[in-house]
Scaffold this motif. Structure first.
Motif, PDB file in Angstrom:
ATOM      1  N   THR A  81     -67.034  30.850  -0.463  1.00 24.95           N
ATOM      2  CA  THR A  81     -66.238  29.625  -0.601  1.00 24.95           C
ATOM      3  C   THR A  81     -65.677  29.189   0.740  1.00 24.95           C
ATOM      4  O   THR A  81     -65.716  28.000   1.093  1.00 24.95           O
ATOM      5  N   GLN A  82     -65.150  30.130   1.512  1.00 24.40           N
ATOM      6  CA  GLN A  82     -64.617  29.797   2.835  1.00 24.40           C
ATOM      7  C   GLN A  82     -65.696  29.218   3.737  1.00 24.40           C
ATOM      8  O   GLN A  82     -65.473  28.229   4.442  1.00 24.40           O
ATOM      9  N   LEU A  83     -66.869  29.825   3.709  1.00 20.95           N
ATOM     10  CA  LEU A  83     -67.936  29.359   4.588  1.00 20.95           C
ATOM     11  C   LEU A  83     -68.441  27.981   4.170  1.00 20.95           C
ATOM     12  O   LEU A  83     -68.694  27.130   5.015  1.00 20.95           O
ATOM     13  N   ARG A  84     -68.591  27.764   2.861  1.00 18.42           N
ATOM     14  CA  ARG A  84     -69.033  26.436   2.411  1.00 18.42           C
ATOM     15  C   ARG A  84     -68.001  25.376   2.796  1.00 18.42           C
ATOM     16  O   ARG A  84     -68.358  24.263   3.202  1.00 18.42           O
ATOM     17  N   ARG A  98     -68.528  22.138   5.231  1.00 18.64           N
ATOM     18  CA  ARG A  98     -68.178  20.764   4.824  1.00 18.64           C
ATOM     19  C   ARG A  98     -67.233  20.116   5.837  1.00 18.64           C
ATOM     20  O   ARG A  98     -67.357  18.930   6.144  1.00 18.64           O
ATOM     21  N   LEU A  99     -66.300  20.898   6.367  1.00 17.53           N
ATOM     22  CA  LEU A  99     -65.384  20.360   7.372  1.00 17.53           C
ATOM     23  C   LEU A  99     -66.132  19.949   8.638  1.00 17.53           C
ATOM     24  O   LEU A  99     -65.856  18.900   9.228  1.00 17.53           O
ATOM     25  N   LEU A 100     -67.088  20.776   9.045  1.00 18.56           N
ATOM     26  CA  LEU A 100     -67.896  20.432  10.221  1.00 18.56           C
ATOM     27  C   LEU A 100     -68.709  19.165   9.975  1.00 18.56           C
ATOM     28  O   LEU A 100     -68.789  18.287  10.845  1.00 18.56           O
ATOM     29  N   ASP A 101     -69.311  19.083   8.789  1.00 14.48           N
ATOM     30  CA  ASP A 101     -70.081  17.878   8.464  1.00 14.48           C
ATOM     31  C   ASP A 101     -69.188  16.642   8.484  1.00 14.48           C
ATOM     32  O   ASP A 101     -69.580  15.580   8.986  1.00 14.48           O
TER      33      ASP A 101
END
Length: 203
Positions: free
Chosen positions: A182-185, A189-192
């Motif tokens: 969950t943290q990685l996803r 998403r934040l980077l995108d």
């Protein structure tokens, strides 16, 4: 609560731990966490109500000092342990099997997390490359007064420095610890989202 402690078996195991000597609630939590190699730890909300119930049943007693209760098994509690020795032996075997299963699962999760971290690093590298392409592939801006050329160059240099620092910092963070899926996803998403915002801004 882990399935191995279903059907009142945690109650029995608490008696077993207290049979080794008086303990307060958080000591019992730590002992259980150690028994499960850190892969499971009961909450205070799981342990204390059961200790209170054992006390009501006369199987444990407590003394209070400095605002902390220390629990001790009673003679009635020891008698119950003797009566249920076979159940306790089976419980110990189930705990050992559960720990082995949890260790295997933890290894699989670590492998998945490492793969996710690699994916995150690739996403970050691609975001950095795309941001740089956005800068260099954009149409040339209209001529600016000579007085603004210097400051703009300095700002562009500063943007490059910030991008490199950002990439290095995210790389440091991803190497520092293990992460949940969950943290990685969420990080991806934040980077995108940041990349989309930069694209809109710099186009």
């Amino acid at each position: 609560m882990t399935a191995v402690f279903s059907h009142g078996r945690l109650r029995l195991y608490l008696l077993k731990l207290l049979d080794d000597g008086p303990k307060h609630g958080y000591e019992l939590i730590r002992l259980l966490e150690d028994r499960f190699l850190g892969l499971y730890a009961p909450s205070a909300g799981t342990i204390y109500p059961r200790l209170q119930r054992l006390e009501v049943e006369g199987l444990v007693s407590h003394t209070a000092a400095g605002g902390r209760k220390t629990y001790d098994i009673t003679d009635a509690g020891r008698a119950e342990l003797r009566q249920r020795a076979g159940e306790l032996e089976a419980l110990e075997a189930d705990i050992a099997a559960s720990v082995a299963d949890l260790s295997t699962l933890a290894g699989e999760i670590r492998s998945e997390v490492r793969g996710s971290v690699r994916d995150l690093k690739r996403e970050l590298s691609e975001a950095t490359r795309q941001t740089r392409r956005t800068r260099w592939d954009a149409p040339a801006p209209p001529p600016r007064p000579a007085s603004t050329v210097g400051p703009q160059t300095e700002l562009l240099d500063e943007l490059d420095k910030r991008l490199l620092a950002f990439s290095a910092e995210v790389g440091r963070l991803t190497r520092a610890r293990q992460f949940s899926d969950t943290q990685l996803r969420t990080a991806i998403r934040l980077l995108d989202g940041a990349l989309d915002g930069l694209r809109r801004l710099l186009r």
